[in-house]
Design an enzyme around this catalytic site. Structure first.
Site, PDB file in Angstrom:
ATOM      1  N   GLY A  43       0.842  -1.210   0.000  1.00 16.80           N
ATOM      2  CA  GLY A  43       0.000   0.000   0.000  1.00 16.80           C
ATOM      3  C   GLY A  43       0.868   1.247   0.000  1.00 16.80           C
ATOM      4  O   GLY A  43       1.865   1.307   0.716  1.00 16.80           O
ATOM      5  N   THR A  68       4.420   2.179   5.778  1.00 19.90           N
ATOM      6  CA  THR A  68       3.014   1.768   5.759  1.00 19.90           C
ATOM      7  C   THR A  68       2.260   2.628   6.762  1.00 19.90           C
ATOM      8  O   THR A  68       2.746   2.839   7.882  1.00 19.90           O
ATOM      9  CB  THR A  68       2.806   0.280   6.121  1.00 19.90           C
ATOM     10  OG1 THR A  68       1.420   0.074   6.450  1.00 19.90           O
ATOM     11  CG2 THR A  68       3.630  -0.175   7.311  1.00 19.90           C
ATOM     12  N   ASP A 110      -0.095   1.787   8.413  1.00 21.74           N
ATOM     13  CA  ASP A 110      -0.539   0.959   9.541  1.00 21.74           C
ATOM     14  C   ASP A 110       0.455   0.961  10.705  1.00 21.74           C
ATOM     15  O   ASP A 110       0.081   0.642  11.833  1.00 21.74           O
ATOM     16  CB  ASP A 110      -0.762  -0.486   9.085  1.00 21.74           C
ATOM     17  CG  ASP A 110      -1.974  -0.625   8.182  1.00 21.74           C
ATOM     18  OD1 ASP A 110      -2.781   0.325   8.132  1.00 21.74           O
ATOM     19  OD2 ASP A 110      -2.106  -1.669   7.525  1.00 21.74           O
ATOM     20  N   ARG A 166      -6.011  -3.091   8.966  1.00 25.02           N
ATOM     21  CA  ARG A 166      -6.602  -4.422   8.749  1.00 25.02           C
ATOM     22  C   ARG A 166      -6.240  -5.374   9.889  1.00 25.02           C
ATOM     23  O   ARG A 166      -7.043  -6.143  10.355  1.00 25.02           O
ATOM     24  CB  ARG A 166      -6.089  -4.954   7.409  1.00 25.02           C
ATOM     25  CG  ARG A 166      -6.804  -6.142   6.896  1.00 25.02           C
ATOM     26  CD  ARG A 166      -6.446  -6.470   5.476  1.00 25.02           C
ATOM     27  NE  ARG A 166      -5.129  -6.005   5.069  1.00 25.02           N
ATOM     28  CZ  ARG A 166      -4.778  -5.839   3.804  1.00 25.02           C
ATOM     29  NH1 ARG A 166      -5.641  -6.056   2.858  1.00 25.02           N
ATOM     30  NH2 ARG A 166      -3.561  -5.447   3.500  1.00 25.02           N
ATOM     31  N   ARG A 209       1.059  -4.986  -5.409  1.00 27.63           N
ATOM     32  CA  ARG A 209       1.226  -6.222  -4.637  1.00 27.63           C
ATOM     33  C   ARG A 209       1.339  -7.332  -5.674  1.00 27.63           C
ATOM     34  O   ARG A 209       0.509  -7.415  -6.562  1.00 27.63           O
ATOM     35  CB  ARG A 209       0.020  -6.440  -3.719  1.00 27.63           C
ATOM     36  CG  ARG A 209      -0.116  -5.369  -2.655  1.00 27.63           C
ATOM     37  CD  ARG A 209      -1.161  -5.753  -1.617  1.00 27.63           C
ATOM     38  NE  ARG A 209      -1.161  -4.815  -0.520  1.00 27.63           N
ATOM     39  CZ  ARG A 209      -2.060  -3.838  -0.357  1.00 27.63           C
ATOM     40  NH1 ARG A 209      -3.031  -3.692  -1.229  1.00 27.63           N
ATOM     41  NH2 ARG A 209      -1.989  -3.030   0.664  1.00 27.63           N
ATOM     42  N   ASP A 220       5.416  -5.256   5.687  1.00 32.86           N
ATOM     43  CA  ASP A 220       5.698  -6.635   6.049  1.00 32.86           C
ATOM     44  C   ASP A 220       5.842  -7.586   4.853  1.00 32.86           C
ATOM     45  O   ASP A 220       6.816  -8.335   4.737  1.00 32.86           O
ATOM     46  CB  ASP A 220       4.492  -7.073   6.891  1.00 32.86           C
ATOM     47  CG  ASP A 220       4.879  -8.077   7.915  1.00 32.86           C
ATOM     48  OD1 ASP A 220       5.981  -7.944   8.454  1.00 32.86           O
ATOM     49  OD2 ASP A 220       4.074  -9.002   8.144  1.00 32.86           O
ATOM     50  N   ASP A 258       2.695  -1.067  11.582  1.00 33.67           N
ATOM     51  CA  ASP A 258       2.732  -2.333  12.324  1.00 33.67           C
ATOM     52  C   ASP A 258       3.995  -3.142  12.034  1.00 33.67           C
ATOM     53  O   ASP A 258       3.953  -4.371  11.953  1.00 33.67           O
ATOM     54  CB  ASP A 258       1.472  -3.152  11.986  1.00 33.67           C
ATOM     55  CG  ASP A 258       1.322  -3.403  10.495  1.00 33.67           C
ATOM     56  OD1 ASP A 258       2.031  -2.766   9.695  1.00 33.67           O
ATOM     57  OD2 ASP A 258       0.486  -4.252  10.118  1.00 33.67           O
TER      58      ASP A 258
HETATM   59  O1  F6P Z   1      -1.734   0.290   3.683  1.00 38.78           O
HETATM   60  C1  F6P Z   1      -2.279  -0.613   4.614  1.00 38.78           C
HETATM   61  C2  F6P Z   1      -3.748  -0.648   4.471  1.00 38.78           C
HETATM   62  O2  F6P Z   1      -4.103   0.679   4.552  1.00 38.78           O
HETATM   63  C3  F6P Z   1      -4.602  -1.429   5.438  1.00 38.78           C
HETATM   64  O3  F6P Z   1      -4.866  -0.824   6.651  1.00 38.78           O
HETATM   65  C4  F6P Z   1      -5.838  -1.670   4.620  1.00 38.78           C
HETATM   66  O4  F6P Z   1      -6.591  -2.700   5.061  1.00 38.78           O
HETATM   67  C5  F6P Z   1      -5.265  -1.914   3.285  1.00 38.78           C
HETATM   68  O5  F6P Z   1      -4.092  -1.154   3.204  1.00 38.78           O
HETATM   69  C6  F6P Z   1      -6.172  -1.643   2.155  1.00 38.78           C
HETATM   70  O6  F6P Z   1      -5.474  -1.740   0.973  1.00 38.78           O
HETATM   71  P1  F6P Z   1      -6.077  -1.763  -0.485  1.00 38.78           P
HETATM   72  O7  F6P Z   1      -7.541  -1.629  -0.350  1.00 38.78           O
HETATM   73  O8  F6P Z   1      -5.481  -0.598  -1.161  1.00 38.78           O
HETATM   74  O9  F6P Z   1      -5.642  -3.047  -1.053  1.00 38.78           O
END
Ligand code: F6P
Length: 326
Positions: free
Chosen positions: A15, A130, A132, A176, A76, A107, A134
């Site tokens: 992301g 990120t 997040d 997430r 990804r 990660d 995390d």
């Molecule tokens: O970048 C991390 C994150 O924001 C998570 O918190 C979220 O669930 C996810 O990416 C959503 O990513 P996408 O909808 O762009 O695949």
């Protein structure tokens, strides 16, 4: 033995996060200063597989420090997880004579980098980015500070309506698997409650807390919920709470991808710059398969093996703050 470095590459993966561009700029500018040629791999691991490797010159990263997103794109990649995909990526890096790679991501990015650099003899250094936050091995990941500031600005506005209409707002933020965004932004907006995946959510206790607030003449309430909370997303929680709460009108607001965009905060720009330079320095010094982060405001390295295996723990004392001050 230190190997000779002539060409390095940088890519962004997973992301996107505000500050990725600031990090790309630091890698490119510092690499060139060290007499290296610096290449950008477009579209993350997908671009590595497809051979999208282009030289980046110093002027091309001019003024990108203030831009959100990533100028070298992000993706990804499922294919990179296969033997065939990795081999194709290796051949492309070898043909382009890349001596070392800076991987900016989360990660999943480091899991791939770890496997790849164990199989093929190309050094990788990771930089955590990120929203997040995390990632084990760094107090802060690039993008987190900008994202929580975006949340704070948005919720402050929502609070105006909550107060004006005696409403309870359930605001869903990203995360997430982790509650770092929810927790810190929740403290900053004075949320009545914060619900995160790391802690059990009890709807009964939430209802009684909100009812007590009503009795204390609270005219509006904001509950922040991380999208990965076990009790469900904001709509599900609103539904459950709504079966008992009658004093407040309930509304839901899902902030979504607005949290990932926008100009990076000062803190993220500085963090990205420090980590980008440290990553290039590490490659030159012969380091590999490590992630560079900040711990107690000092630059620190953590082997990929450790950073991908361990979960970063959330400071539960911070959660207590929201409960005490609610
Ligand atoms: O970048 C991390 C994150 O924001 C998570 O918190 C979220 O669930 C996810 O990416 C959503 O990513 P996408 O909808 O762009 O695949």
């Amino acid at each position: 033995m230190k190997r000779k470095f002539n060409k390095i590459a940088v890519f962004t993966s997973g992301g996107d996060a505000p500050g990725m561009n600031a990090c790309v700029r630091a890698v490119v500018r510092y690499g060139i200063r060290q007499n290296l040629k610096v290449y950008g791999i477009i579209n993350g691991y997908e671009g590595m597989i497809n051979g999208e490797i282009v030289e980046i010159e110093s002027h091309e990263v001019g003024n990108i420090i203030r831009l959100g997103g990533t100028i070298i794109k992000s993706a990804r990649s499922k294919e990179f997880r296969t033997e065939k995909g990795m081999k194709a990526a290796f051949n492309n890096l070898k043909n382009a004579k890349i001596d070392g790679v800076v991987a900016i991501g989360g990660d999943g990015t480091f899991k791939g980098a770890n496997e790849f650099s164990n199989k093929f003899n190309i050094p990788f250094i990771g930089v955590p980015a990120t929203i997040d936050n995390d990632i084990f091995g760094s107090d802060f990941a690039i993008g987190y500070d900008s994202a929580i500031n975006t949340v704070v600005h948005a919720v402050d506005k929502i609070r105006d309506t909550a107060e004006a209409h005696n409403r309870l707002f359930i605001v869903e933020v990203m995360g997430r698997d982790a509650g770092f965004i929810a927790l810190r932004s929740g403290i900053a907006v004075g949320a009545e409650a914060v619900l995160i995946p790391e802690m059990d959510t009890h709807i009964d206790s939430l209802v009684s807390l909100l009812e007590k607030g009503w009795k204390r003449k609270k005219s509006g309430c904001v509950v922040i919920v991380a999208e990965g909370d076990e009790a469900g997303g904001a709509f599900e929680i609103a539904n459950k709470v709504g079966q008992s709460i009658t004093d407040y009108e309930i509304r839901v607001s899902i902030l979504g991808h607005m949290q990932r965009g926008g100009s990076p905060s000062c803190m993220d720009r500085v963090l990205a710059t420090r980590l980008g330079v440290a990553a290039v320095e590490a490659l030159i010094k012969g380091k590999s398969s490590q992630m560079v982060g900040v711990i107690n405001n000092a630059v620190r390295f953590t082997p990929f093996e450790r950073s991908v295996k361990h979960h970063k723990t959330l400071n539960k004392d911070l959660l207590k703050l929201t409960q005490i001050l609610s």
